[in-house]
Design a protein around this motif. Structure first.
Motif, PDB file in Angstrom:
ATOM      1  N   GLU B  20      34.484  67.419   4.358  1.00  0.00           N
ATOM      2  CA  GLU B  20      35.030  67.301   3.000  1.00  0.00           C
ATOM      3  C   GLU B  20      36.531  67.568   2.986  1.00  0.00           C
ATOM      4  OE1 GLU B  20      31.159  68.703   0.288  1.00  0.00           O
ATOM      5  OE2 GLU B  20      32.702  70.154   0.839  1.00  0.00           O
ATOM      6  N   ASN B  23      38.434  64.866   4.611  1.00  0.00           N
ATOM      7  CA  ASN B  23      38.448  63.715   3.724  1.00  0.00           C
ATOM      8  C   ASN B  23      39.519  63.854   2.634  1.00  0.00           C
ATOM      9  OD1 ASN B  23      37.434  61.240   2.984  1.00  0.00           O
ATOM     10  ND2 ASN B  23      36.110  62.144   1.412  1.00  0.00           N
ATOM     11  N   ILE B  24      39.592  65.049   2.053  1.00  0.00           N
ATOM     12  CA  ILE B  24      40.597  65.315   1.019  1.00  0.00           C
ATOM     13  C   ILE B  24      42.000  65.041   1.567  1.00  0.00           C
ATOM     14  CG2 ILE B  24      41.722  67.198  -0.269  1.00  0.00           C
ATOM     15  CD1 ILE B  24      38.891  68.410  -0.633  1.00  0.00           C
ATOM     16  N   ARG B  25      42.221  65.495   2.797  1.00  0.00           N
ATOM     17  CA  ARG B  25      43.560  65.338   3.382  1.00  0.00           C
ATOM     18  C   ARG B  25      43.845  63.867   3.715  1.00  0.00           C
ATOM     19  NH1 ARG B  25      43.020  70.820   6.429  1.00  0.00           N
ATOM     20  NH2 ARG B  25      43.796  72.171   4.772  1.00  0.00           N
ATOM     21  N   GLN B  26      42.796  63.175   4.185  1.00  0.00           N
ATOM     22  CA  GLN B  26      42.976  61.752   4.484  1.00  0.00           C
ATOM     23  C   GLN B  26      43.307  60.968   3.216  1.00  0.00           C
ATOM     24  OE1 GLN B  26      39.447  60.477   6.516  1.00  0.00           O
ATOM     25  NE2 GLN B  26      40.049  61.579   8.381  1.00  0.00           N
ATOM     26  N   GLU B  27      42.589  61.298   2.147  1.00  0.00           N
ATOM     27  CA  GLU B  27      42.826  60.627   0.868  1.00  0.00           C
ATOM     28  C   GLU B  27      44.270  60.812   0.424  1.00  0.00           C
ATOM     29  OE1 GLU B  27      41.136  58.583  -1.275  1.00  0.00           O
ATOM     30  OE2 GLU B  27      39.874  58.385   0.519  1.00  0.00           O
ATOM     31  N   GLN B  28      44.742  62.057   0.584  1.00  0.00           N
ATOM     32  CA  GLN B  28      46.110  62.354   0.183  1.00  0.00           C
ATOM     33  C   GLN B  28      47.089  61.463   0.942  1.00  0.00           C
ATOM     34  OE1 GLN B  28      47.876  66.354   0.701  1.00  0.00           O
ATOM     35  NE2 GLN B  28      46.789  66.882  -1.189  1.00  0.00           N
ATOM     36  N   GLU B  29      46.812  61.310   2.229  1.00  0.00           N
ATOM     37  CA  GLU B  29      47.697  60.492   3.049  1.00  0.00           C
ATOM     38  C   GLU B  29      47.594  59.022   2.670  1.00  0.00           C
ATOM     39  OE1 GLU B  29      47.385  62.302   7.034  1.00  0.00           O
ATOM     40  OE2 GLU B  29      48.675  60.640   7.684  1.00  0.00           O
ATOM     41  N   LYS B  30      46.359  58.621   2.356  1.00  0.00           N
ATOM     42  CA  LYS B  30      46.138  57.210   2.024  1.00  0.00           C
ATOM     43  C   LYS B  30      46.811  56.824   0.718  1.00  0.00           C
ATOM     44  CE  LYS B  30      41.617  56.335   3.450  1.00  0.00           C
ATOM     45  NZ  LYS B  30      40.285  56.033   2.927  1.00  0.00           N
ATOM     46  N   THR B  31      46.796  57.748  -0.252  1.00  0.00           N
ATOM     47  CA  THR B  31      47.390  57.419  -1.543  1.00  0.00           C
ATOM     48  C   THR B  31      48.903  57.600  -1.552  1.00  0.00           C
ATOM     49  OG1 THR B  31      46.659  59.614  -2.239  1.00  0.00           O
ATOM     50  CG2 THR B  31      45.413  57.766  -3.098  1.00  0.00           C
TER      51      THR B  31
END
Lengths: 420, 316
Positions: B20, B23-31
């Protein structure tokens, strides 16, 4: 996404319609609100922890310290405590926090709406012709109040401002303890409780150890207040209605001689044989001066007589509405116990025969209901909500406002309908 | 809440699984692809070490206690799961987190004093109005969803230490290891008692050879553990079961009679308790790898990485 990380996430006007004004104080105002009627953003229906939808809301709006302040000045510690504790706690006898919105320098705490409060109910019964609060209602109110208080104490929270105006009652007869603005955690505090807030609890409900200047106090102060509330529900007027000695300019906390005298008129002054640590109280030397100003403390009424007088003055005439029995007096006595170490805890109070009877099942009356209006024909008038926003900040009646707080200057909302 | 950790908002809303969190960190990078491409950051543990070091300096200057400091670190950890680090002014976030934590931990500081001390500590702060701290406080509370009451490992640590009869040196080392744990993701992954047990476990295994000064942070202790680190890592990884891990470590402590007795007591106690041993092993590995990463920590490169993105967007 917003370019600044500091923009508010939700806006109060996207989700709520204000329908009226309830009360005001120096901290801000309380409004009644409902869910947005014509929403422009996606809505989620707020629910209670048990799944029921919340129909109406009480929104407590903290205004900036100074009206028209252009800057953020930092949130008061009292507001921070209330926000954090209300977010963390959840119990059927505690007011339910729906959400907190921080927007344009204001804090909006959105609570479930409660139709009544105990002060309003007391007031309703004291209107002519005076009628007593039905015994079953009284018993249920006390039971629910103590259940909520037990939960708070189990979670290391002292409420520190229990009084009728802070105890809400929903239209379904649920008691909801409200206003945690003075509440705080007492688990191993970094500093003694005294050093944070020099003055806690509205004067009429303030425990003797606080009046005597105790530096360390315990959840027992809440139980004293519960005793005072119990007495007030029985007699429809505050049992110890003293006058508060004001703080002088040097921030020294004065001895509350008048209030101590009011307690003494009923219970007599505390004695060291009943309360061993009494002599250690900072204000102990001042205790003698109480009888010089108020000779009545030397001939106290006594709680027994106070109770009998109260019951006979109340109009418990109808057979359908019998007066409470002597177990109520016994509970009252054990709550209004001078020595905080001997005073009943919330846990012990809930095991008292007044609630569970001698047989543990309520002696034929059954256990207290979670609906304090159960079996009642009368309906209490709904809370007054004014549509125009004119606020009557009536000021300084001790039953309604919170005493001066050195750590911040938040005052209680003033209730407009207080009987004097 | 205070009575039961598992009813607390920390357990319910601010404890994640590793996937989790990843995932949160990946999302941050993706956005925020450009932000992350333009301003790649050092290992987040290096950043945490940098922040903790700076917070300690401020705490020393203001004579603050451990508890508000620990609370401030958790507020920042949570905040940065929601807001990209490079979008903020980390010095303002530190100041605000300490200001808020002090109020929450019942040792309030005046906002102007807070600003003054922070500005003297950090030339990089770039804030001259206390209103900025107030504004940031709003954002922080809002981002944290007003969940401000925290549970720290220190309480469990105190209880367990006396149950297990730890020596003052072991207690102090365990305390420092807990301080160090704030540089890892552990506070977002495990309940505080797991971190406390991990710290005790490491302290007993790695017993301090010579007493060390107990500062606010144990980063001096970083050198001691590294010696034993390999042994623990090997043991813990060799088998998922607690027993084998503990047995492996037992060998390492050979020849030190007293230590072995204590270790045996700890092993018995852990076996009797219903502690999630997998969590303890995982936390142990995290700590060991923290000390590994600590070896390559460079304050200047962290500071420069921060000033680069602050120059770009002043984090307003």
């Amino acid at each position: 996404m917003n370019s600044t990380p500091y923009a508010p996430h939700r806006h109060i006007n996207d989700h709520y319609d204000i329908v009226g004004f309830i009360s005001s104080g120096t901290y801000g105002r309380v409004y009644k609100a409902i869910s947005k009627r014509n929403p422009t953003v996606p809505q989620t229906k707020p629910t209670h922890p048990d799944g029921r939808p919340v129909e109406a809301f009480a929104i407590k709006k903290f205004k900036p310290d100074k009206e028209g302040e252009l800057q953020y000045t930092g949130i008061s510690q009292s507001a921070i405590r209330e926000m954090a504790l209300c977010t963390e706690l959840s119990h059927p006898a505690l007011i339910h926090l729906v959400e907190i919105i921080l927007e344009s320098k204001c804090i909006f705490m959105v609570f479930e709406y409660a139709e009544h409060d105990l002060l309003q109910i007391i007031h309703h019964h004291s209107l002519l012709p005076r009628t007593p609060i039905p015994s079953s209602t009284l018993r249920s109110c006390m039971f629910q109040l103590l259940s909520g208080l037990l939960y708070l104490h189990q979670n290391w929270v002292i409420h520190r401002d229990l009084k009728p105006a802070n105890i809400m009652v929903t239209s379904k007869g649920s008691i909801k303890i409200g206003d945690l603005g003075l509440a705080r955690l007492f688990y191993k505090p970094l500093l003694p409780l005294f050093s944070g807030d020099k003055v806690v609890v509205t004067i009429w409900y303030r425990a003797p150890e606080l009046l005597l200047g105790s530096r360390h106090y315990t959840p027992a102060i809440d139980l004293w207040a519960v005793g005072c509330i119990f007495a007030e529900l029985l007699s429809l007027r505050p049992i110890f209605k003293g006058e508060e000695a004001k703080q002088d300019s040097k921030k020294a906390v004065p001895f509350q001689r008048n209030q101590m005298g009011k307690i003494g008129e009923v219970l007599g002054l505390p004695r060291k044989q009943d309360w061993p640590l009494l002599v250690a109280m900072p204000e102990y030397p001042n205790l003698q001066s109480v009888s010089m100003h108020n000779p009545a403390v030397s001939r106290p009424v006594g709680l027994d007589k106070w109770y009998r007088n109260t019951l006979s003055n109340q109009n418990y005439s109808q057979p359908s509405n019998p007066p409470p029995d002597d177990s109520a007096l016994d509970l009252l006595r054990k709550l209004l116990e001078y020595d905080p170490l001997k005073r009943l805890s919330a846990e012990k109070a809930l095991e008292h025969p007044y609630f569970i009877g001698e047989d543990g099942r309520g002696d034929g009356k059954g256990l207290p209901s979670w609906n304090c209006f159960e079996g009642l024909e009368t309906k209490y008038p709904a809370r007054k909500v004014s549509s125009e926003g004119n606020e009557h900040a009536t000021g300084s009646l001790p039953g309604t406002k919170r005493s001066g707080l050195p750590d911040d200057s938040l005052l209680r909302p003033t209730q407009k309908r207080r009987e004097v | 809440m205070a009575a039961n950790f598992y009813d607390s908002s920390q357990a319910k809303f601010w404890t994640f699984t590793k996937p989790e969190l990843a995932n949160i960190r990946q999302e941050q990078e993706k956005t925020n692809p450009q932000l992350f491409a333009k301003h790649p950051m050092p290992d987040h543990r290096h950043i945490n070490i940098f922040l903790q070091g700076n917070l300690c300096k401020l705490a020393k200057r203001m004579a603050l206690r451990q508890q508000p400091l620990a609370t401030a670190q958790i507020y920042m950890k949570r905040f940065y799961t929601q807001v990209p680090f490079q979008r903020t002014n980390p010095y303002l976030i530190m100041t605000t987190a300490v200001y808020l934590a002090c109020k929450m931990e019942e040792s309030p500081q005046h906002i102007r004093l807070m600003l003054g001390e922070a500005a003297r500590q950090w030339a990089e702060l770039g804030v001259t109005e206390s209103g900025k701290i107030g504004e940031c406080e709003f954002a922080m509370i809002s981002t944290l969803r007003s969940r401000l009451i925290l549970h720290h490992p220190y309480r469990s640590l105190g209880e367990f230490s006396s149950t297990l009869g730890l020596s003052p040196e072991e207690q102090s080392l365990a305390h420092n290891i807990v301080n160090d744990s704030y540089n890892t993701d552990l506070p977002l992954l495990h309940p505080p008692h797991v971190i406390a047990i991990t710290a005790i476990f490491l302290a007993v295994v790695l017993r301090p050879a010579n007493s060390q000064p107990a500062g606010l942070t144990a980063h001096s202790t970083a050198h001691t553990p590294v010696g034993g680190a390999g042994a623990i890592q090997g043991a813990a990884m060799s088998g998922p079961a607690a027993q084998s891990a503990l047995a492996g470590i037992g060998i390492w402590g050979q020849g030190r009679q007293v230590g072995q007795q204590r270790l045996a007591k700890l092993v018995d106690w852990l076996a009797d308790s219903r502690v999630d041993m997998n969590a303890v092993i995982d936390a142990t590995q995290e700590m060991v790898s923290l000390y590994d990463v600590w070896e390559s920590y460079n304050e200047r490169s962290c500071k420069e990485a921060i000033s680069r993105f602050m120059k770009d967007s002043p984090g307003k």
